[in-house]
Design a protein around this motif. Structure first.
Motif, PDB file in Angstrom:
ATOM      1  N   ARG A   1       0.710  -1.207   0.451  1.00  0.00           N
ATOM      2  CA  ARG A   1      -0.284   0.028   0.094  1.00  0.00           C
ATOM      3  C   ARG A   1       1.059   1.016   0.035  1.00  0.00           C
ATOM      4  O   ARG A   1       2.460   0.959   0.879  1.00  0.00           O
ATOM      5  CB  ARG A   1      -1.211  -0.086   1.264  1.00  0.00           C
ATOM      6  CG  ARG A   1      -0.070  -0.490   2.845  1.00  0.00           C
ATOM      7  CD  ARG A   1      -1.463  -0.946   3.536  1.00  0.00           C
ATOM      8  NE  ARG A   1      -2.332   1.062   4.084  1.00  0.00           N
ATOM      9  CZ  ARG A   1      -2.508   0.446   4.604  1.00  0.00           C
ATOM     10  NH1 ARG A   1      -2.711  -0.607   5.459  1.00  0.00           N
ATOM     11  NH2 ARG A   1      -3.193   1.799   5.531  1.00  0.00           N
TER      12      ARG A   1
ATOM     13  N   LEU B   1       3.228  -8.659   9.062  1.00  0.00           N
ATOM     14  CA  LEU B   1       3.745  -7.217   8.657  1.00  0.00           C
ATOM     15  C   LEU B   1       2.657  -6.511   7.281  1.00  0.00           C
ATOM     16  O   LEU B   1       2.850  -5.802   6.721  1.00  0.00           O
ATOM     17  CB  LEU B   1       5.283  -7.095   8.822  1.00  0.00           C
ATOM     18  CG  LEU B   1       5.916  -6.906   9.370  1.00  0.00           C
ATOM     19  CD1 LEU B   1       7.522  -7.082   9.100  1.00  0.00           C
ATOM     20  CD2 LEU B   1       5.941  -5.076  10.350  1.00  0.00           C
ATOM     21  N   ILE B   2       2.427  -8.318   6.454  1.00  0.00           N
ATOM     22  CA  ILE B   2       2.243  -7.955   5.218  1.00  0.00           C
ATOM     23  C   ILE B   2       0.343  -7.774   6.005  1.00  0.00           C
ATOM     24  O   ILE B   2       0.188  -6.578   4.911  1.00  0.00           O
ATOM     25  CB  ILE B   2       2.212  -9.110   4.433  1.00  0.00           C
ATOM     26  CG1 ILE B   2       3.946  -9.480   3.827  1.00  0.00           C
ATOM     27  CG2 ILE B   2       1.546  -9.576   3.388  1.00  0.00           C
ATOM     28  CD1 ILE B   2       3.799  -8.181   2.769  1.00  0.00           C
ATOM     29  N   ASN B   3      -0.068  -8.329   6.259  1.00  0.00           N
ATOM     30  CA  ASN B   3      -1.213  -8.505   6.302  1.00  0.00           C
ATOM     31  C   ASN B   3      -1.616  -8.437   7.515  1.00  0.00           C
ATOM     32  O   ASN B   3      -3.488  -7.169   8.021  1.00  0.00           O
ATOM     33  CB  ASN B   3      -1.749 -10.218   6.102  1.00  0.00           C
ATOM     34  CG  ASN B   3      -1.633 -10.993   4.604  1.00  0.00           C
ATOM     35  OD1 ASN B   3      -2.205  -9.811   4.249  1.00  0.00           O
ATOM     36  ND2 ASN B   3      -1.910 -11.769   4.987  1.00  0.00           N
ATOM     37  N   GLY B   4      -0.931  -7.753   8.485  1.00  0.00           N
ATOM     38  CA  GLY B   4      -1.806  -7.082   9.604  1.00  0.00           C
ATOM     39  C   GLY B   4      -2.386  -8.140  10.946  1.00  0.00           C
ATOM     40  O   GLY B   4      -2.381  -9.431  10.379  1.00  0.00           O
TER      41      GLY B   4
ATOM     42  N   PHE C   1       2.854   3.514  12.997  1.00  0.00           N
ATOM     43  CA  PHE C   1       3.298   1.818  13.388  1.00  0.00           C
ATOM     44  C   PHE C   1       1.633   1.169  13.842  1.00  0.00           C
ATOM     45  O   PHE C   1       1.439   0.195  13.757  1.00  0.00           O
ATOM     46  CB  PHE C   1       4.001   2.450  14.757  1.00  0.00           C
ATOM     47  CG  PHE C   1       5.285   2.287  14.234  1.00  0.00           C
ATOM     48  CD1 PHE C   1       5.896   1.533  12.779  1.00  0.00           C
ATOM     49  CD2 PHE C   1       6.012   3.102  14.953  1.00  0.00           C
ATOM     50  CE1 PHE C   1       7.676   1.824  12.643  1.00  0.00           C
ATOM     51  CE2 PHE C   1       7.644   2.902  15.073  1.00  0.00           C
ATOM     52  CZ  PHE C   1       8.460   2.610  13.696  1.00  0.00           C
TER      53      PHE C   1
ATOM     54  N   GLU D   1      -1.361   1.789  12.271  1.00  0.00           N
ATOM     55  CA  GLU D   1      -1.866   0.986  11.010  1.00  0.00           C
ATOM     56  C   GLU D   1      -1.493   0.213  10.736  1.00  0.00           C
ATOM     57  O   GLU D   1      -1.524  -0.775  10.233  1.00  0.00           O
ATOM     58  CB  GLU D   1      -1.922   2.100  10.363  1.00  0.00           C
ATOM     59  CG  GLU D   1      -2.527   2.235   8.940  1.00  0.00           C
ATOM     60  CD  GLU D   1      -4.059   1.178   9.164  1.00  0.00           C
ATOM     61  OE1 GLU D   1      -4.364   1.637   9.975  1.00  0.00           O
ATOM     62  OE2 GLU D   1      -4.191   0.510   7.718  1.00  0.00           O
ATOM     63  N   MET D   2       0.629   0.127  10.772  1.00  0.00           N
ATOM     64  CA  MET D   2       1.306  -1.238  10.030  1.00  0.00           C
ATOM     65  C   MET D   2       0.981  -2.317  10.630  1.00  0.00           C
ATOM     66  O   MET D   2       0.876  -3.089   9.903  1.00  0.00           O
ATOM     67  CB  MET D   2       2.307  -0.300  10.231  1.00  0.00           C
ATOM     68  CG  MET D   2       3.288  -1.642   9.250  1.00  0.00           C
ATOM     69  SD  MET D   2       4.723  -0.386   9.450  1.00  0.00           S
ATOM     70  CE  MET D   2       5.802  -1.591   9.434  1.00  0.00           C
ATOM     71  N   LEU D   3       0.601  -2.752  11.790  1.00  0.00           N
ATOM     72  CA  LEU D   3       0.665  -4.113  12.817  1.00  0.00           C
ATOM     73  C   LEU D   3      -0.832  -3.967  12.400  1.00  0.00           C
ATOM     74  O   LEU D   3      -1.096  -4.982  12.601  1.00  0.00           O
ATOM     75  CB  LEU D   3       1.054  -3.403  14.412  1.00  0.00           C
ATOM     76  CG  LEU D   3       2.714  -2.798  14.410  1.00  0.00           C
ATOM     77  CD1 LEU D   3       2.540  -2.627  16.086  1.00  0.00           C
ATOM     78  CD2 LEU D   3       3.374  -4.065  14.108  1.00  0.00           C
ATOM     79  N   ILE D   4      -1.392  -3.258  13.134  1.00  0.00           N
ATOM     80  CA  ILE D   4      -3.151  -3.546  12.852  1.00  0.00           C
ATOM     81  C   ILE D   4      -3.594  -4.815  11.478  1.00  0.00           C
ATOM     82  O   ILE D   4      -4.693  -5.088  10.951  1.00  0.00           O
ATOM     83  CB  ILE D   4      -4.203  -2.712  12.615  1.00  0.00           C
ATOM     84  CG1 ILE D   4      -4.226  -2.360  14.886  1.00  0.00           C
ATOM     85  CG2 ILE D   4      -5.139  -2.609  12.405  1.00  0.00           C
ATOM     86  CD1 ILE D   4      -4.244  -3.593  15.318  1.00  0.00           C
ATOM     87  N   ASN D   5      -3.472  -2.971  10.017  1.00  0.00           N
ATOM     88  CA  ASN D   5      -3.937  -3.900   8.997  1.00  0.00           C
ATOM     89  C   ASN D   5      -2.985  -4.119   7.605  1.00  0.00           C
ATOM     90  O   ASN D   5      -2.894  -4.334   7.011  1.00  0.00           O
ATOM     91  CB  ASN D   5      -4.890  -2.276   8.006  1.00  0.00           C
ATOM     92  CG  ASN D   5      -5.835  -2.061   8.766  1.00  0.00           C
ATOM     93  OD1 ASN D   5      -6.661  -2.949   8.978  1.00  0.00           O
ATOM     94  ND2 ASN D   5      -6.300  -1.232   9.402  1.00  0.00           N
ATOM     95  N   GLY D   6      -1.420  -4.287   8.219  1.00  0.00           N
ATOM     96  CA  GLY D   6      -0.263  -4.682   7.500  1.00  0.00           C
ATOM     97  C   GLY D   6       0.091  -3.865   6.639  1.00  0.00           C
ATOM     98  O   GLY D   6      -0.959  -2.604   6.288  1.00  0.00           O
ATOM     99  N   ILE D   7       0.997  -3.599   5.827  1.00  0.00           N
ATOM    100  CA  ILE D   7       1.783  -3.134   4.669  1.00  0.00           C
ATOM    101  C   ILE D   7       0.729  -3.476   2.943  1.00  0.00           C
ATOM    102  O   ILE D   7       1.820  -2.962   2.525  1.00  0.00           O
ATOM    103  CB  ILE D   7       2.836  -2.970   4.285  1.00  0.00           C
ATOM    104  CG1 ILE D   7       4.045  -4.207   3.801  1.00  0.00           C
ATOM    105  CG2 ILE D   7       3.727  -2.245   5.767  1.00  0.00           C
ATOM    106  CD1 ILE D   7       5.362  -3.617   4.135  1.00  0.00           C
TER     107      ILE D   7
END
Lengths: 188, 188
Positions: free
Chosen positions: A139, A181-184, B177, B179-185
Motif C-alpha cells: 500500500r 507485517l504484510i496482512n496485519g 506503526f 496502522e502497519m501492525l493492525i492492517n499490514g502493508i
C-alpha cells in the motif's frame, strides 16, 4: 590466526565488554603472545572496527543478493530479508551484540567506515518497500521510511530474544513476522 | 539531591558509559562531595540499579493505566501503548539507553529485582494481544507470544532512531506503526 583472534575477541567482548577485555585476555585464551596480536592489528580499537566491518559487510552481501534476484517479487524479497536475518542469529548473534553495544567505542575515523554501510542496509530495505509501493504490491498510503524502521525494529529486536534452539525455528518466526507485517493482526 | 545525582548519572552513563564514569565524575558535575553521594547510595552499582528500577516502574505504571481502562478496546489499548512509548522517548530516551546498554553491569542480586518487571512489561502487551484474539478484534491464527515480540521490536527499536524534534511527531509515528501492525502493508 587472524580469524581466531577475531572469534576469540567476539566471545570476550560479548561476555565481558570491550573496555573490560585486555589484549592480554585475548592472547591468553589463544596461548599466543602479544606480538602475534600486533602482527595482525595495530590496536584493540582496530580489531573492534574490523569486527563491525565484517559484520555489516556480510549482512549487506546477503541482503543485496536477495535484492538482485529479479525472479522475486517485493513481497518475497521482504520475506527473504526477514528470514535471512533471523536465520543468521545463531551464527552472528554474538557479533551483533558486540556491534550494537560497543559501537560507541569506535573513534570518528573508524565510524566513517561503518555508518555509510549501516545506512545502506536500511536504504536497501527501504528500496524494496518503495518498489513494492510503486508496483502495487504494498500500500502506498504509508511513508516508506517509517515502514522501513518498523520492519527493522521487528528483525533487529529479535537479536535480543530469539533462541536458535528454542521452541520455534527461524523459518517459523520469520513466517509469522512476515505475515504480521504484510496482512496485519486485525481480525477479518 | 538524590534526584540530581540520578539525573546527572544518567547523562554521564549515557555519554561515557557506566564503567567509564566514576563517582568523582558525578559529584564533580554537581559540585558536591563524595560523602553526599554515599549518603544516598552505597555504590555506583546501587545507583545503576535504581535508574533501571525507576525506568521500568514508570513504564509499567503508564502501561497498566492503559490496560485498566475498560472503556478502551484492545485495538485502542494497543495504539495507546505504542503512542505512550514513543511519546516518552523525549523524556526517557537517555534512561532507556542506559537501561539497554548497561544492564550487564548489574549483579545477579540486582537483576532479580529488574527481570520480573521487565517480563511483566512484555506480559502486559501479550495480555492485550490475547484478549483481542479472544474477543475477535485480533486474528487468532498467529501465536500471541511472537506477535508480542514483533510489537515490542517496533516500539523498542524506535528508542534508537526516533528524534523528538524530527520531521514526524510522536503521534504521527505511533499512528503509522499502529496502522502497519493492525492492517499490514500489503496493497488491497
Amino acid at each position: 590466526m587472524k580469524d581466531s583472534i577475531m572469534e576469540q575477541s567476539i566471545q570476550l567482548f560479548a561476555q565481558k565488554g570491550f573496555k573490560e577485555t585486555s589484549i592480554q585476555d585475548i592472547v591468553g585464551e589463544l596461548n599466543v603472545t602479544k606480538g602475534t596480536f600486533y602482527y595482525y592489528y595495530k590496536s584493540k580499537e582496530e580489531l573492534l572496527m574490523d569486527i563491525h566491518l565484517q559484520y555489516i559487510e556480510r549482512l549487506l552481501e546477503n541482503q543485496e543478493a536477495i535484492l538482485a534476484d529479479e525472479s522475486k517479487s517485493c513481497q518475497q524479497k521482504l520475506h527473504d530479508i526477514i528470514f535471512k536475518l533471523i536465520h543468521d542469529i545463531e551464527k552472528e548473534g554474538l557479533r551483533a551484540k558486540v556491534f550494537f553495544r560497543e559501537i560507541r567505542h569506535l573513534s570518528p575515523q573508524h565510524l566513517e567506515h561503518i555508518i555509510p554501510k549501516r545506512d545502506r542496509f536500511k536504504e536497501n530495505v527501504q528500496q524494496v518497500v518503495e518498489e513494492g509501493m510503486r508496483n502495487g504490491q504494498f500500500r502506498s498510503d504509508l511513508p516508506p521510511d517509517i515502514v522501513t524502521l518498523g520492519i527493522l525494529g521487528v528483525t533487529n529486536w529479535s537479536y535480543f530474544w530469539f533462541q536458535p534452539n528454542g521452541e520455534k525455528s527461524d523459518r517459523e518466526v520469520a513466517a509469522i513476522f512476515y505475515e504480521m507485517l504484510i496482512n496485519g493482526i486485525k481480525a477479518e
